[in-house]
Design an enzyme around this catalytic site. Sequence first.
Site, PDB file in Angstrom:
ATOM      1  N   HIS A 196      27.472-100.306  29.706  1.00  0.00           N
ATOM      2  CA  HIS A 196      26.532-100.407  28.576  1.00  0.00           C
ATOM      3  C   HIS A 196      25.340-101.230  29.062  1.00  0.00           C
ATOM      4  O   HIS A 196      25.399-102.457  29.108  1.00  0.00           O
ATOM      5  CB  HIS A 196      27.265-101.091  27.410  1.00  0.00           C
ATOM      6  CG  HIS A 196      26.419-101.399  26.207  1.00  0.00           C
ATOM      7  ND1 HIS A 196      26.585-100.748  25.004  1.00  0.00           N
ATOM      8  CD2 HIS A 196      25.414-102.276  25.999  1.00  0.00           C
ATOM      9  CE1 HIS A 196      25.724-101.221  24.120  1.00  0.00           C
ATOM     10  NE2 HIS A 196      25.002-102.156  24.695  1.00  0.00           N
ATOM     11  N   CYS A 249      16.166-106.531  21.922  1.00  0.00           N
ATOM     12  CA  CYS A 249      16.778-107.644  22.632  1.00  0.00           C
ATOM     13  C   CYS A 249      16.434-108.919  21.862  1.00  0.00           C
ATOM     14  O   CYS A 249      15.264-109.270  21.758  1.00  0.00           O
ATOM     15  CB  CYS A 249      16.218-107.729  24.045  1.00  0.00           C
ATOM     16  SG  CYS A 249      16.672-109.242  24.886  1.00  0.00           S
ATOM     17  N   ARG A 299      25.021 -97.644  15.486  1.00  0.00           N
ATOM     18  CA  ARG A 299      25.576 -98.985  15.249  1.00  0.00           C
ATOM     19  C   ARG A 299      24.667-100.043  15.870  1.00  0.00           C
ATOM     20  O   ARG A 299      24.006-100.809  15.184  1.00  0.00           O
ATOM     21  CB  ARG A 299      26.995 -99.076  15.836  1.00  0.00           C
ATOM     22  CG  ARG A 299      27.811-100.236  15.307  1.00  0.00           C
ATOM     23  CD  ARG A 299      27.539-101.570  15.976  1.00  0.00           C
ATOM     24  NE  ARG A 299      27.767-101.528  17.419  1.00  0.00           N
ATOM     25  CZ  ARG A 299      27.413-102.495  18.234  1.00  0.00           C
ATOM     26  NH1 ARG A 299      26.780-103.579  17.767  1.00  0.00           N
ATOM     27  NH2 ARG A 299      27.631-102.403  19.533  1.00  0.00           N
ATOM     28  N   ASP A 300      24.575-100.029  17.178  1.00  0.00           N
ATOM     29  CA  ASP A 300      23.835-101.075  17.894  1.00  0.00           C
ATOM     30  C   ASP A 300      22.346-101.010  17.551  1.00  0.00           C
ATOM     31  O   ASP A 300      21.661-102.047  17.516  1.00  0.00           O
ATOM     32  CB  ASP A 300      24.043-100.870  19.404  1.00  0.00           C
ATOM     33  CG  ASP A 300      23.860-102.149  20.206  1.00  0.00           C
ATOM     34  OD1 ASP A 300      23.532-103.192  19.619  1.00  0.00           O
ATOM     35  OD2 ASP A 300      24.023-102.092  21.440  1.00  0.00           O
ATOM     36  N   ASN A 347      18.615-101.452  24.364  1.00  0.00           N
ATOM     37  CA  ASN A 347      19.512-100.435  24.907  1.00  0.00           C
ATOM     38  C   ASN A 347      18.772 -99.366  25.714  1.00  0.00           C
ATOM     39  O   ASN A 347      17.681 -98.949  25.338  1.00  0.00           O
ATOM     40  CB  ASN A 347      20.201 -99.689  23.749  1.00  0.00           C
ATOM     41  CG  ASN A 347      21.194-100.556  23.010  1.00  0.00           C
ATOM     42  OD1 ASN A 347      22.223-100.916  23.555  1.00  0.00           O
ATOM     43  ND2 ASN A 347      20.883-100.906  21.773  1.00  0.00           N
TER      44      ASN A 347
END
Lengths: 334, 334
Positions: B221, B254, B28-29, B263
Amino acid sequence: MSAVAPRASADVWNGAGRRLFMQDVGLRDGLQAEAVFVPTADKIALVDALSEAGLAKIEVTAFVSPKAIPALADASEVMHGITRRPGVVYTVLVPNVRGAERAIEARADELNLVMSASESHNLANLRMTRAQSFAGLAEVAAMAHRAAAAVNVSLSCAFGCPMEGDVPVQTVLGWCGHFVEQLGARGVTLCDTTGMAYPTQVVALVRAFRERWPGTELTLHFHNTRGMGLANVIAAMDAGADRFDASLGGLGGCPYAPGATGNVCTEEIVHALQCMGCDTGVDLERLIAAAKRLPPLIGHAVPSQIVSAGRRLDLHPRPRDFESIRERALARDV
Amino acid sequence: MSAVAPRASADVWNGAGRRLFMQDVGLRDGLQAEAVFVPTADKIALVDALSEAGLAKIEVTAFVSPKAIPALADASEVMHGITRRPGVVYTVLVPNVRGAERAIEARADELNLVMSASESHNLANLRMTRAQSFAGLAEVAAMAHRAAAAVNVSLSCAFGCPMEGDVPVQTVLGWCGHFVEQLGARGVTLCDTTGMAYPTQVVALVRAFRERWPGTELTLHFHNTRGMGLANVIAAMDAGADRFDASLGGLGGCPYAPGATGNVCTEEIVHALQCMGCDTGVDLERLIAAAKRLPPLIGHAVPSQIVSAGRRLDLHPRPRDFESIRERALARDV
């Protein structure tokens, strides 16, 4: 020379009152891996910038054969050109007696000698057995003592060998003992040459070293090859270490993993430790400014994430249409 | 659901007996930030590979507008295609009531809702005030409860806002309280959206959360934007956290620092924690194999340093001429 490191505080995550000594190796360990020759005047300016930024020790260059490492062929010129800042230790890498002569002639404060904890790595890298390397180190150390230069010994593969795997702790401590007790080394650097160190291991090795040789300067030299660099620094700190090598801009790759990260990055480590409240003695703004000089000199970007992303409170502007976004949002509540 | 996290052991560096729960957000991210559309069958295969590798929770996709994020336009197909492994929690990001309907229809185990701890970031990112976002979350949470799906709320900028700077701890805890007490959330994720977290802060926030809501699932996270990702994970662990988001291959950038790391990377974190002796429940070899599937699908290398450099004991061969080097070295001793 630092005194015995303070013992671990109750809470390693709170660095208040913890004095650390940062040592930059970028101009030697970093530049030796670069294809281009950085002009001597630029090297001198970078060393001076690091002095002014408050680094405790700077590895300025290596007195090696210019044929072997052309990037550092100007070792003597660089050493003669820098401005010596009181309190800063200017160290140089020295592989043999010939290098030691040149280093002493150039008035290096410290000679940094190197051998490996692993027989395979020592043979592959230095083309000698460890016993042969140690005999050479003894000759160089004797010369350094006669010239009143300090001796540091860097032990490669102290946390593992890329060919042999784990290196027994007793092997590592055995060589450290030889350096301290037979060579009269002021300091020992435990090098994580290919990024195999992990925190549990770091804590055990630092504690063992500290207990045996509380008066010896201990440096930890970590690589970030597998992303554990900062965690290893903090683990070492918790076990009583207070001196860390790091490389300006994160320069210096890993020969066994092209594209992988090498040395931990000085400004990343200093940034993190300052966030935690530690006293690193470093002016981070000057340090980052020095790192930003590197890309045009070496012809590519540096791995430093602080150069890319800035410090944590280097803020970003709100979007240009922020006020109209807010007005539209508030209008929905009416 | 995990029980209350074990309290910090005497030595955080020794992970023996410490059970951690790893949650992957890469599909997802990570994928939402990629330019290419990864075919649905490959997404399904990756989710199944993560299930088989032992991840505790997998953020499979987001039920957002396909116009807003075309990369995740196949959310329903992916959810219907995966093989549910008992014990694994399949969670999905849901921005609004429409998304919640689709997520419930697709039998998501958990709906992950999101808002920001900072007013500026919430407005810039979600185009609503925080109060408006919270009202929307309440609607979605009510739907989820009626459908017996669990609710997790992810709080962005919990460790700082790239536009406002530090976000007061009381602001962060205030929103967490609303999520737990008003929305009935099973879990809360504290998100370090732009990599501003540092260990001292992490310890304080995790301890405060744990004391107030010991029965609530707490996830950390982290982003590795400034190189502090793993250190923050270990600091959180020391303060009692046991659940961590991370992204396969380190996918996910980012937005405020092009080229900077986003991440934390799942296989880097699992590798480090396993070196330390923690029980992550993850089969690292399968996890690395899954990460290695990503580059051909997304058209570029992944940031993962474990994919680049291998595990610490993935050894390298000695040089081809090693035996002759050794013989020549030994001959010198004669």
